[in-house]
Write a protein that holds these residues in place. Structure first.
Motif, short mmCIF file in Angstrom:
data_model
loop_
_atom_site.label_atom_id
_atom_site.label_comp_id
_atom_site.label_asym_id
_atom_site.label_seq_id
_atom_site.Cartn_x
_atom_site.Cartn_y
_atom_site.Cartn_z
N LEU A 1 0.84 -1.20 0.00
CA LEU A 1 0.00 0.00 0.00
C LEU A 1 0.88 1.25 0.00
O LEU A 1 1.99 1.22 0.53
CB LEU A 1 -0.86 0.06 1.26
CG LEU A 1 -1.61 -1.19 1.69
CD1 LEU A 1 -1.05 -1.72 2.98
CD2 LEU A 1 -3.06 -0.87 1.86
N ASP A 2 0.33 2.36 -0.51
CA ASP A 2 1.06 3.63 -0.41
C ASP A 2 0.57 4.40 0.82
O ASP A 2 -0.24 3.90 1.59
CB ASP A 2 0.96 4.44 -1.71
CG ASP A 2 -0.46 4.85 -2.04
OD1 ASP A 2 -1.29 4.88 -1.11
OD2 ASP A 2 -0.74 5.13 -3.22
N GLN A 3 1.06 5.69 0.98
CA GLN A 3 0.71 6.42 2.22
C GLN A 3 -0.79 6.64 2.33
O GLN A 3 -1.31 6.80 3.42
CB GLN A 3 1.34 7.82 2.28
CG GLN A 3 2.82 7.94 2.17
CD GLN A 3 3.16 8.62 0.86
OE1 GLN A 3 2.73 8.17 -0.21
NE2 GLN A 3 3.95 9.69 0.92
N ASP A 4 -1.47 6.71 1.21
CA ASP A 4 -2.91 6.94 1.26
C ASP A 4 -3.70 5.63 1.36
O ASP A 4 -4.91 5.60 1.10
CB ASP A 4 -3.36 7.70 0.01
CG ASP A 4 -2.61 9.01 -0.14
OD1 ASP A 4 -2.30 9.62 0.90
OD2 ASP A 4 -2.29 9.39 -1.29
N ASN A 5 -2.99 4.57 1.68
CA ASN A 5 -3.62 3.25 1.77
C ASN A 5 -4.20 2.77 0.45
O ASN A 5 -5.08 1.92 0.43
CB ASN A 5 -4.70 3.22 2.86
CG ASN A 5 -4.11 3.29 4.24
OD1 ASN A 5 -3.09 2.65 4.51
ND2 ASN A 5 -4.69 4.10 5.10
#
Ligand code: SF4
Lengths: 184, 487
Positions: free
Chosen positions: B34-38
């Motif tokens: 996942l990235d920082q924004d989920n």
């Protein structure tokens, strides 16, 4: 609270390392007694619960299967560290069982045979870091950690498992005698 | 390549693992990136063990194989025994089985359908369905079900027991018995044994119908959810009789597309290599088979209850056929692909198997004592296939003059479902997790999709498939790196 009146529930953790799940199935073969058992014990980490890591202070760990990869070693050590009594549960845990038939082969060659063409021109052995490292051999549980009890059988019968558990639950030293002691 | 299979820049992403996947048989884990924004970039179900059964079986005598290969799996040992013995019948040169032998084998197989499906539905999956996908995870198990729904838990335990007892009566032992041997079976059934099984069969049929009603009611509470959860439209495959009825013990291969249109039909399973092909991916020990004519992207398929009851023209027992039609009516003429329908179809199959058991117990042949077929000429290569509880199971052997196995290839049901399970969890990830804070309950949604397939990762890790087919190696970017052809 009537807690002091009720004896504390025995906390059981079970796992399958390199097993076929047959020992766990044999455990379920205690049938209706499973519901009886549920009143006396609590299941911790086990394939039948959603607890992914064994908590501290388990009373009993049942270990099915031999040790075939680094992850098995890890799980087994975690169980040993947290359980008072650890049982090698079934033939595979006791001596490696059928999967240990790979022990006379070279694991690298096994892999390349499965993931390679017969002419040997190329291999594609899965190698992602998510895949735990394979051990050179399949080891019995007692070669990795100390084992308190060995329950032989492939799998041990439901009655054998029941006798073992009820002995423990009633504070007797578990003793499996002739008619229940089978190795097939 | 499937969306969400491989992230473009994995090094920049956060890893979340479900390890081990629980309430399934065997070992697997799921990783999400996942990235920082989920936002989700990658979802994979990994099969993390390697056992190499096909390698060490080489050199062993063929008659030993049916009892050794069943140690692949303690949940469906009968399937492996029967698939192997169907191949060994031919290797040893036996002609058609005697009616009694075939019926006893079928009896044991239907017994296993009942027990394996019951263990899956009640002991493993019912906690999600009855207690809730994101209920307290410490109680989300069969013990929790027993506390809140004691009657259902008891029926599940007794249904499973019934199936196990049928197996024991034929095979001598509940787990890893003998029973089937090349050319027939090794034990006749006694009247006492038959009567004991006959006594309870109506009760089992009744309970199964009750369970199907329960699932139907559950579905009615939230059809929008059940219809689309983990929905992934794939091709479907199973073994069918010539008239199109599903047959768990013997038949020919049929595959249909997501809309139910035939891709191939009545293919002799000995020719499986002409219709199937598989791929290796570096991140899983389990291979990825697909229908050859359609290629890897479009050719992945599902096997097991939901696939085969929908690929079939009908089920050859009346009560189960009615239930099958009721379930399929929800698709308005098209097959249903919501992952949770697997549970419903699985119960329909318990009903079908139980009706088959009842009919066999009423058949005088079942008490016959003519157990062995006539022996003809030895053969050196054979394929045995059956519908195991989890789907089509292939066993392929070559045996030399000295009776030693020289080649063994197993494609277990769960391997057939490999891509299907990966597709299902990617759908769930998109549906429920994308952009949200990851919680235990949400992660359990992913496991629910895997569980619906009732994967036997135990089988899958013993038997990796050594398919003598074209193997396509896909590199980390999903590009075809090379394509190899095996003899
Ligand atoms: S001992 Fe037998 S039943 Fe138990 S895990 Fe090993 S092979 Fe399976």
């Amino acid at each position: 609270m009537n807690a002091p009146m009720n004896p504390r529930k025995l906390r059981i953790t079970t796992t399958s390392l390199s097993g076929c799940f047959g020992c766990h199935m044999s455990f379920l073969d205690i049938d209706e007694r499973l519901l009886e058992l549920a009143a006396l014990v609590e299941f911790d980490r086990s394939p039948i619960t959603d607890i992914k890591h064994c908590s501290q202070h388990c009373d009993l760990a049942l270990v099915e299967g031999g040790v075939c990869n680094a992850e098995n070693v890890h799980v087994l050590r975690e169980l040993r560290a947290n359980a008072k009594i650890l049982v090698a549960f079934g033939a595979c845990a006791v001596n490696g069982g059928l999967p240990a038939q790979r022990n006379h082969l070279d694991v690298g060659q096994c892999l390349s045979q499965v993931y390679r063409t017969p002419d040997g021109s190329a291999t594609a052995i899965p190698d992602d870091p998510e895949l735990p490292l394979l051990l050179d051999k399949v080891y019995p549980v007692n070669e990795v950690v100390r084992v308190d009890y060995f329950l032989p059988g492939c799998p041990p019968s439901a009655d054998t498992i029941w006798k073992f558990l009820t002995d423990l639950l009633t504070g007797r030293t578990p003793r499996i005698e002739h008619p229940l002691l089978k190795f097939d | 390549m499937s969306q969400l299979e491989t992230a473009a820049h994995p090094e920049t992403l956060r890893r979340v693992a479900i390890d081990p996947v629980t309430r399934v048989e065997g070992h697997g884990k799921v990783t999400l990136l996942l990235d920082q924004d989920n936002k989700i970039h990658q979802v994979r179900l990994h099969i993390v063990e390697f056992r190499g059964f096909e390698v060490f079986i080489e050199g062993r005598p063929y008659w030993e194989v049916p009892v050794t290969v069943q140690r692949l799996c303690g949940i469906c040992p009968v399937s492996h025994q029967l698939a192997a013995v169907k191949a060994m019948d031919q290797i040893a040169g036996y002609g058609p089985l005697t009616p009694t032998a075939e019926k006893l084998r079928r009896l044991m197989h239907y017994g296993q359908m009942v027990q394996s499906h019951a263990v899956h539905f009640y002991h493993l999956a019912s906690p999600d369905l009855l207690l809730g996908f994101d209920s307290d995870f410490t109680r989300r198990n069969i013990v929790g079900v027993a506390l809140d729904f004691p009657e259902i838990a008891k029926q599940g335990v007794l249904l499973r027991k019934y199936g196990q007892e049928v197996i024991r009566h034929v095979a001598g032992k509940r787990v890893h018995g003998t029973g089937a041997i090349p050319g027939g079976v090794n034990k006749a059934l006694t009247v006492v044994e038959r009567d004991e099984m006959a006594r309870d069969i109506e009760q089992m049929i009744g309970w199964t119908q009750g369970a199907i009603d329960m699932v139907r009611r559950l579905h009615e509470t939230n059809p929008g959810f059940y219809n689309v959860f983990g929905e992934s439209a794939g091709n479907m495959m199973g073994l069918m009789r010539p008239d199109g009825a599903l047959d768990f013990y013997h038949g020919a291969l049929r595959a249909v597309d997501p809309l139910g249109q035939t891709i191939f039909d009545q293919v002799d399973y000995a020719d499986y290599q002409q219709v199937l092909q598989e791929e290796i991916k570096p991140w899983s020990y389990m291979k990825f088979p697909h229908i050859k004519s359609l290629g890897a992207d479009k050719g992945w398929y599902k096997v097991g209850p939901l696939a085969r009851v929908q690929a079939a023209t009908y089920l050859a027992t009346p009560l189960a056929e009615i239930e099958r039609q009721k379930m399929m009516a929800l698709g308005n003429g098209k097959p249903v692909h919501g992952t949770l329908f697997y549970h419903w179809a699985r119960l329909v199959e318990i009903l079908h198997a139980a009706e088959m058991i009842r009919d066999l117990l009423n058949d005088p042949d079942i008490l016959g004592t003519d157990l062995m077929a006539d022996r003809g000429e030895r053969r050196y290569e054979a394929v045995g296939v059956i519908e195991a509880p989890r789907g089509t199971l292939f066993h392929h052997y070559r045996v030399n003059e000295d009776d030693q196995v020289t080649y063994c290839n197993l494609i277990v049901s769960t391997t057939n479902n490999n891509q299907a399970m990966n597709e299902a969890i990617r759908t769930v990830a998109r549906q429920y997790l994308d952009g949200r804070e990851v919680t235990e309950g949400l992660l359990n949604h992913i496991e629910c999709a895997i569980r619906a397939y009732d994967p036997c990762l135990s089988c899958a890790t013993h038997a990796l498939g050594k398919m003598p087919l074209t193997v396509e190696v896909v590199d980390a970017d999903g590009q075809l790196a090379s394509s190899l052809s095996k003899a």
